[in-house]
Design a protein around this motif. Structure first.
Motif, PDB file in Angstrom:
ATOM      1  N   LYS B  42     -70.975 -11.714  75.298  1.00 51.43           N
ATOM      2  CA  LYS B  42     -72.380 -11.616  75.701  1.00 51.43           C
ATOM      3  C   LYS B  42     -73.294 -11.885  74.495  1.00 51.43           C
ATOM      4  CE  LYS B  42     -72.055  -7.316  77.273  1.00 51.43           C
ATOM      5  NZ  LYS B  42     -70.611  -7.008  77.123  1.00 51.43           N
ATOM      6  N   SER B  43     -72.992 -11.193  73.388  1.00 49.73           N
ATOM      7  CA  SER B  43     -73.808 -11.377  72.190  1.00 49.73           C
ATOM      8  C   SER B  43     -73.680 -12.791  71.645  1.00 49.73           C
ATOM      9  CB  SER B  43     -73.396 -10.381  71.106  1.00 49.73           C
ATOM     10  OG  SER B  43     -73.638  -9.078  71.539  1.00 49.73           O
ATOM     11  N   THR B  44     -72.443 -13.322  71.668  1.00 51.97           N
ATOM     12  CA  THR B  44     -72.222 -14.675  71.156  1.00 51.97           C
ATOM     13  C   THR B  44     -73.066 -15.687  71.918  1.00 51.97           C
ATOM     14  OG1 THR B  44     -69.967 -14.068  70.599  1.00 51.97           O
ATOM     15  CG2 THR B  44     -70.454 -16.412  70.709  1.00 51.97           C
ATOM     16  N   LEU B  45     -73.119 -15.531  73.247  1.00 49.99           N
ATOM     17  CA  LEU B  45     -73.914 -16.450  74.060  1.00 49.99           C
ATOM     18  C   LEU B  45     -75.388 -16.380  73.666  1.00 49.99           C
ATOM     19  CD1 LEU B  45     -74.204 -18.399  76.444  1.00 49.99           C
ATOM     20  CD2 LEU B  45     -74.476 -16.418  77.935  1.00 49.99           C
ATOM     21  N   LEU B  46     -75.911 -15.142  73.563  1.00 52.34           N
ATOM     22  CA  LEU B  46     -77.326 -14.997  73.227  1.00 52.34           C
ATOM     23  C   LEU B  46     -77.623 -15.521  71.821  1.00 52.34           C
ATOM     24  CD1 LEU B  46     -78.323 -11.535  74.757  1.00 52.34           C
ATOM     25  CD2 LEU B  46     -78.265 -13.781  75.808  1.00 52.34           C
ATOM     26  N   LYS B  47     -76.712 -15.225  70.872  1.00 50.48           N
ATOM     27  CA  LYS B  47     -76.916 -15.702  69.499  1.00 50.48           C
ATOM     28  C   LYS B  47     -76.907 -17.222  69.428  1.00 50.48           C
ATOM     29  CE  LYS B  47     -75.047 -11.814  66.909  1.00 50.48           C
ATOM     30  NZ  LYS B  47     -73.834 -11.317  66.253  1.00 50.48           N
ATOM     31  N   SER B  48     -75.989 -17.829  70.196  1.00 47.21           N
ATOM     32  CA  SER B  48     -75.921 -19.291  70.185  1.00 47.21           C
ATOM     33  C   SER B  48     -77.211 -19.890  70.718  1.00 47.21           C
ATOM     34  CB  SER B  48     -74.751 -19.784  71.034  1.00 47.21           C
ATOM     35  OG  SER B  48     -73.571 -19.163  70.614  1.00 47.21           O
ATOM     36  N   LEU B  49     -77.710 -19.308  71.806  1.00 41.71           N
ATOM     37  CA  LEU B  49     -78.970 -19.798  72.365  1.00 41.71           C
ATOM     38  C   LEU B  49     -80.123 -19.595  71.382  1.00 41.71           C
ATOM     39  CD1 LEU B  49     -78.680 -18.520  76.034  1.00 41.71           C
ATOM     40  CD2 LEU B  49     -78.875 -20.901  75.320  1.00 41.71           C
ATOM     41  N   ALA B  50     -80.058 -18.487  70.644  1.00 42.60           N
ATOM     42  CA  ALA B  50     -81.142 -18.182  69.707  1.00 42.60           C
ATOM     43  C   ALA B  50     -81.040 -19.013  68.433  1.00 42.60           C
ATOM     44  CB  ALA B  50     -81.122 -16.695  69.359  1.00 42.60           C
ATOM     45  N   GLY B  51     -79.889 -19.695  68.254  1.00 36.78           N
ATOM     46  CA  GLY B  51     -79.729 -20.539  67.072  1.00 36.78           C
ATOM     47  C   GLY B  51     -79.357 -19.774  65.827  1.00 36.78           C
ATOM     48  N   GLN B  53     -76.307 -18.467  65.538  1.00 35.45           N
ATOM     49  CA  GLN B  53     -74.866 -18.674  65.387  1.00 35.45           C
ATOM     50  C   GLN B  53     -74.582 -20.111  65.805  1.00 35.45           C
ATOM     51  OE1 GLN B  53     -72.481 -15.428  66.780  1.00 35.45           O
ATOM     52  NE2 GLN B  53     -70.820 -16.755  67.370  1.00 35.45           N
ATOM     53  N   PRO B  54     -73.749 -20.819  65.027  1.00 37.02           N
ATOM     54  CA  PRO B  54     -73.543 -22.224  65.366  1.00 37.02           C
ATOM     55  C   PRO B  54     -72.875 -22.405  66.731  1.00 37.02           C
ATOM     56  CG  PRO B  54     -72.077 -21.512  63.587  1.00 37.02           C
ATOM     57  CD  PRO B  54     -73.036 -20.406  63.834  1.00 37.02           C
ATOM     58  N   ALA B  55     -73.311 -23.435  67.456  1.00 39.58           N
ATOM     59  CA  ALA B  55     -72.730 -23.742  68.765  1.00 39.58           C
ATOM     60  C   ALA B  55     -72.928 -25.232  69.001  1.00 39.58           C
ATOM     61  CB  ALA B  55     -73.420 -22.945  69.862  1.00 39.58           C
ATOM     62  N   SER B  56     -72.063 -25.804  69.810  1.00 44.43           N
ATOM     63  CA  SER B  56     -72.250 -27.211  70.127  1.00 44.43           C
ATOM     64  C   SER B  56     -72.359 -27.367  71.638  1.00 44.43           C
ATOM     65  CB  SER B  56     -71.073 -28.035  69.597  1.00 44.43           C
ATOM     66  OG  SER B  56     -69.883 -27.582  70.206  1.00 44.43           O
ATOM     67  N   GLY B  57     -72.803 -28.527  72.069  1.00 40.94           N
ATOM     68  CA  GLY B  57     -73.036 -28.746  73.492  1.00 40.94           C
ATOM     69  C   GLY B  57     -74.531 -28.854  73.740  1.00 40.94           C
ATOM     70  N   SER B  58     -74.895 -28.973  75.008  1.00 44.75           N
ATOM     71  CA  SER B  58     -76.306 -29.177  75.304  1.00 44.75           C
ATOM     72  C   SER B  58     -76.941 -27.902  75.828  1.00 44.75           C
ATOM     73  CB  SER B  58     -76.427 -30.310  76.333  1.00 44.75           C
ATOM     74  OG  SER B  58     -77.541 -30.125  77.141  1.00 44.75           O
ATOM     75  N   MET B  59     -77.962 -27.408  75.093  1.00 42.69           N
ATOM     76  CA  MET B  59     -78.718 -26.235  75.533  1.00 42.69           C
ATOM     77  C   MET B  59     -80.177 -26.660  75.580  1.00 42.69           C
ATOM     78  SD  MET B  59     -76.884 -23.276  73.245  1.00 42.69           S
ATOM     79  CE  MET B  59     -76.788 -24.143  71.694  1.00 42.69           C
ATOM     80  N   MET B  60     -80.682 -26.855  76.797  1.00 44.82           N
ATOM     81  CA  MET B  60     -82.018 -27.418  76.931  1.00 44.82           C
ATOM     82  C   MET B  60     -82.964 -26.429  77.585  1.00 44.82           C
ATOM     83  SD  MET B  60     -81.434 -30.540  75.875  1.00 44.82           S
ATOM     84  CE  MET B  60     -82.449 -31.830  76.578  1.00 44.82           C
ATOM     85  N   LEU B  61     -84.107 -26.205  76.938  1.00 45.87           N
ATOM     86  CA  LEU B  61     -85.177 -25.431  77.559  1.00 45.87           C
ATOM     87  C   LEU B  61     -86.279 -26.428  77.885  1.00 45.87           C
ATOM     88  CD1 LEU B  61     -86.252 -22.565  78.277  1.00 45.87           C
ATOM     89  CD2 LEU B  61     -87.392 -22.589  76.062  1.00 45.87           C
ATOM     90  N   HIS B  62     -86.471 -26.679  79.153  1.00 47.52           N
ATOM     91  CA  HIS B  62     -87.465 -27.648  79.591  1.00 47.52           C
ATOM     92  C   HIS B  62     -87.311 -28.986  78.863  1.00 47.52           C
ATOM     93  CE1 HIS B  62     -91.077 -28.989  81.523  1.00 47.52           C
ATOM     94  NE2 HIS B  62     -91.576 -29.361  80.373  1.00 47.52           N
ATOM     95  N   GLU B  63     -86.133 -29.531  78.947  1.00 44.58           N
ATOM     96  CA  GLU B  63     -85.840 -30.855  78.381  1.00 44.58           C
ATOM     97  C   GLU B  63     -85.934 -30.896  76.851  1.00 44.58           C
ATOM     98  OE1 GLU B  63     -84.613 -32.689  80.603  1.00 44.58           O
ATOM     99  OE2 GLU B  63     -85.417 -31.582  82.327  1.00 44.58           O
ATOM    100  N   GLU B  64     -86.121 -29.751  76.207  1.00 43.44           N
ATOM    101  CA  GLU B  64     -86.154 -29.736  74.738  1.00 43.44           C
ATOM    102  C   GLU B  64     -84.881 -29.057  74.252  1.00 43.44           C
ATOM    103  OE1 GLU B  64     -88.749 -30.315  72.449  1.00 43.44           O
ATOM    104  OE2 GLU B  64     -90.281 -31.021  73.861  1.00 43.44           O
ATOM    105  N   PRO B  65     -84.177 -29.677  73.298  1.00 50.46           N
ATOM    106  CA  PRO B  65     -82.966 -29.017  72.792  1.00 50.46           C
ATOM    107  C   PRO B  65     -83.329 -27.715  72.085  1.00 50.46           C
ATOM    108  CG  PRO B  65     -83.519 -30.910  71.443  1.00 50.46           C
ATOM    109  CD  PRO B  65     -84.458 -30.943  72.614  1.00 50.46           C
ATOM    110  N   LEU B  66     -82.534 -26.667  72.319  1.00 55.19           N
ATOM    111  CA  LEU B  66     -82.862 -25.354  71.774  1.00 55.19           C
ATOM    112  C   LEU B  66     -82.426 -25.173  70.333  1.00 55.19           C
ATOM    113  CD1 LEU B  66     -82.206 -22.522  74.353  1.00 55.19           C
ATOM    114  CD2 LEU B  66     -84.281 -23.037  73.086  1.00 55.19           C
ATOM    115  N   ALA B  67     -81.123 -25.124  70.118  1.00 55.67           N
ATOM    116  CA  ALA B  67     -80.629 -24.735  68.811  1.00 55.67           C
ATOM    117  C   ALA B  67     -80.787 -25.841  67.776  1.00 55.67           C
ATOM    118  CB  ALA B  67     -79.170 -24.326  68.906  1.00 55.67           C
ATOM    119  N   GLN B  68     -80.696 -27.100  68.220  1.00 53.78           N
ATOM    120  CA  GLN B  68     -80.736 -28.188  67.254  1.00 53.78           C
ATOM    121  C   GLN B  68     -82.150 -28.451  66.749  1.00 53.78           C
ATOM    122  OE1 GLN B  68     -79.267 -28.252  70.186  1.00 53.78           O
ATOM    123  NE2 GLN B  68     -77.181 -29.058  70.044  1.00 53.78           N
TER     124      GLN B  68
END
Lengths: 362, 262
Positions: B42-51, B53-68
């Motif tokens: 649970k924490s890992t998911l939230l941290k990855s979204l928050a940027g 913790q490193p994560a790969s793949g596509s995380m888009m908030l309204h067509e804008e990449p989140l972590a990158q």
């Protein structure tokens, strides 16, 4: 981007800004405390200038500073070459150490951290000893410049070692301090070895350095230390928000986009520079960097906009007072100021450790 | 505006917690309860979204990449509340919330920040704590101040990692009411990780269940949360019933052998 931002907060009426008013009063109180510290620095500086083995009162000294041409040559030498640089050096060195201590305690999240307790000062001594004993000349640099430079390089290496330890071992408050003590002993042994092979004159210089004394102060040395302080302080203050947030919690700071590792590295480099330059001309002066931040924190809290300048001022007051004490303790004799700060600092350090033991450890 | 996760890998250097995590689109104004047993990520998911913790793949908030994206953009889009409470230090509550605004929103004027702080403290009901020192507060009070540090920035995505872990019932409800209001009024998407199933069910629109085998299921509580699902994820025998107000409630009856779940 406009679609992404959420509507602005609802406008609250005049009565609604009551929190902000409360906070402004709070900030005002702190500004007054900071003003009080500035006044204390000036007062301590004046008393320091006015005290010494030759009986020159404050009025006489001040008069002499305004109208140097009216002084007899002997008095002029005492005021301009001894009293004034001595007192000013205490202020700038104290301020450097106070600032360095506060920054170090924040980034290592350790109230027992200071350039002295973690061996950064000892490393600076080692760097200086090497230059003194082996008479190293490098790129044609004069010894006056090479000595602080070498002190800085060694101080920076010690800081990196501490940083590495905190990172790899996830070090707790006490284990970092214990590591610092080990570093201190290790470095002292190496300095001892260097003294053993050195000639008599060099040994005398190293001993002078390790005792910490203002006696070799001169106005141009004061200027160098002051310049480094004036250059470092704005950079410190620019990172004040980040350091305040780091104190609220490392995770919290990270979530606000603060590059914590980078902040630590930059701050420790600055701490090494401040420590090395401050010690380059006066030798090792302990406990100012440890105690000043605690005094500032008691007076001003941990908002680093106030804590950092406050700690620098508290350091200046402390070393100034120590300098006065070093002239007063034995009439007619000026003790090395490092001995005075150690005598006053050690009981305070022990009090801090006991105080921490009573409260829950971090 | 929506949140979309596609093929996300996240975890630690030696151990991936998620491989190829893909979720249905989460629309604007949705409050998602993130549930699952300990160590499920649970924490890992939230941290990855928050940027953080490193994560790969596509995380888009309204067509804008989140972590990158750039850090200053990210802190405007994402409000992440870490699981650890703010430290007990001599800082006062107002100060740390104020510094958070100064650091994350350099474009806000002082007056704007003051209004935002006032509104946040009022919403959370912690007016009286504003000028108190953190080292003189209880854990629960510090948790509330930490939450204020996040909510004050009024980000379109909220990631709250166990925001009610130190709180009593009154404050638990207060916090979830505040998050619910942010979703309803401002269209904020909120992901709230929690171990309190019934509290989560009371407030959320959707449940994201993370399972020990690295799977994830997102949907309406009455669809996702079944006795079979609870047995599989938590290793418990449980019933899902309805309270007199019509909210689903989970009644845990028995723990099945725990050894399989660690």
């Amino acid at each position: 981007m406009s679609e992404l931002s959420v509507s602005p907060p609802p406008v609250v009426g005049e009565a609604g800004t009551e929190l902000a008013r409360g906070y402004r009063r709070f900030v005002l109180r702190r500004s007054l405390c900071l003003g009080g510290l500035i006044a204390a620095v000036i007062a301590a500086l004046l008393v320091d200038i006015a005290s010494g083995p030759s009986f020159l009162g404050l009025a006489e000294v001040l008069h002499g500073l305004w109208y140097p041409e009216q002084l007899n040559p002997a008095t002029r030498v005492i005021i301009e070459d001894i009293r004034l640089p001595y007192a000013l050096m205490a202020v700038v060195v104290g301020a450097c150490l106070g600032l360095a201590g506060a920054e170090m305690q924040t980034v290592l999240n350790n109230p027992l951290a200071s350039p002295f307790t973690l061996g950064v000062g000892a490393a600076a001594t080692l760097g200086a000893s090497l230059v003194i004993v082996f008479n190293i000349s490098f790129l044609g640099l004069a010894a006056d410049l090479l000595l602080p430079l070498s002190a800085f390089v060694f101080a920076a290496l010690a800081s990196m070692l501490i940083l590495l330890l905190s990172k790899t071992l996830g070090a707790s408050v006490h284990s970092v301090v214990l590591f610092g003590i080990a570093l201190l002993f290790g470095i002292n042994a190496v300095v001892g070895l260097i003294q053993f092979v050195a000639d008599a004159e060099s040994v005398q210089q190293i001993v002078f350095w390790t005792m910490g004394s203002l006696a070799r102060a001169s106005l141009d040395k004061v200027l160098i230390v002051g310049l480094v302080l004036v250059v470092c302080l704005p950079f410190s203050l620019r990172q004040a928000w980040a350091m305040t947030l780091l104190r609220s919690g490392e995770e919290q700071a990270r979530s606000l986009g603060i590059a914590v590792e980078r902040l630590r590295l930059i701050v420790l480099m600055r701490v090494s520079l401040l420590t090395a330059v401050a010690m380059a001309f006066v030798g090792e002066i302990g406990f100012i960097g440890l105690v000043a931040p605690h005094i500032a924190r008691l007076m001003l809290g941990e908002d680093h906009r106030f804590l950092l300048p406050g700690s620098a001022l508290a350091g200046a007051v402390l070393l100034s007072l120590s300098s006065i004490a070093s002239k007063m303790l034995i009439p007619g004799v000026v003790l090395p100021v490092g001995i005075v700060t150690a005598l006053v600092g050690i009981p305070l350090f022990i009090t801090l450790i006991i105080g921490r033991g009573r409260r829950s450890p971090l | 505006m929506s949140l979309r996760l596609n093929g996300v890998d996240a975890g630690y250097r030696r151990r991936l917690v998620f491989r190829n995590l893909t979720l249905p689109e989460i629309p604007r104004g949705t409050l998602v309860a993130v549930i699952g047993p300990n160590a499920v990520g649970k924490s890992t998911l939230l941290k990855s979204l928050a940027g953080v913790q490193p994560a790969s793949g596509s995380m888009m908030l309204h067509e804008e990449p989140l972590a990158q994206g750039r850090v200053d953009q990210r802190v405007r889009q994402v409000g992440y509340l870490p699981q650890t409470l703010p430290q007990p230090v001599p800082l006062i509550a107002y100060e740390i919330v104020f510094s958070a605004c100064r650091s994350a929103r350099p474009d806000w004027s002082r007056a704007h920040i003051e209004r935002a702080i006032e509104a946040t403290f009022k919403t959370l009901g912690i007016h009286k704590l504003a000028l108190r020192r953190l080292d003189e507060m209880s854990g629960g009070q510090r948790q509330m101040v930490g939450l204020a540090q996040v909510l004050v920035r009024r980000t379109p995505l909220l990631l709250l990692d166990e925001p009610t872990s130190a709180l009593d019932l009154h404050w638990q409800l207060n916090v979830l009411n505040a998050v619910r209001a942010a979703s309803d009024c401002d269209g904020v998407i909120a992901l709230v990780a929690s171990h309190d199933l019934n509290l989560s069910l009371r407030f959320c629109d959707q449940v994201l269940v993370l399972t020990p085998d690295g799977g994830a299921e997102l949907g309406r509580p009455e669809v996702v949360l079944t006795p079979a699902m609870l047995a599989r994820t938590y290793g418990i025998e449980a019933r899902v019933e309805r309270c007199s107000h019509g909210y689903p409630i989970v009644l845990a009856d028995n723990a099945v052998t725990a050894s399989d779940y660690f």
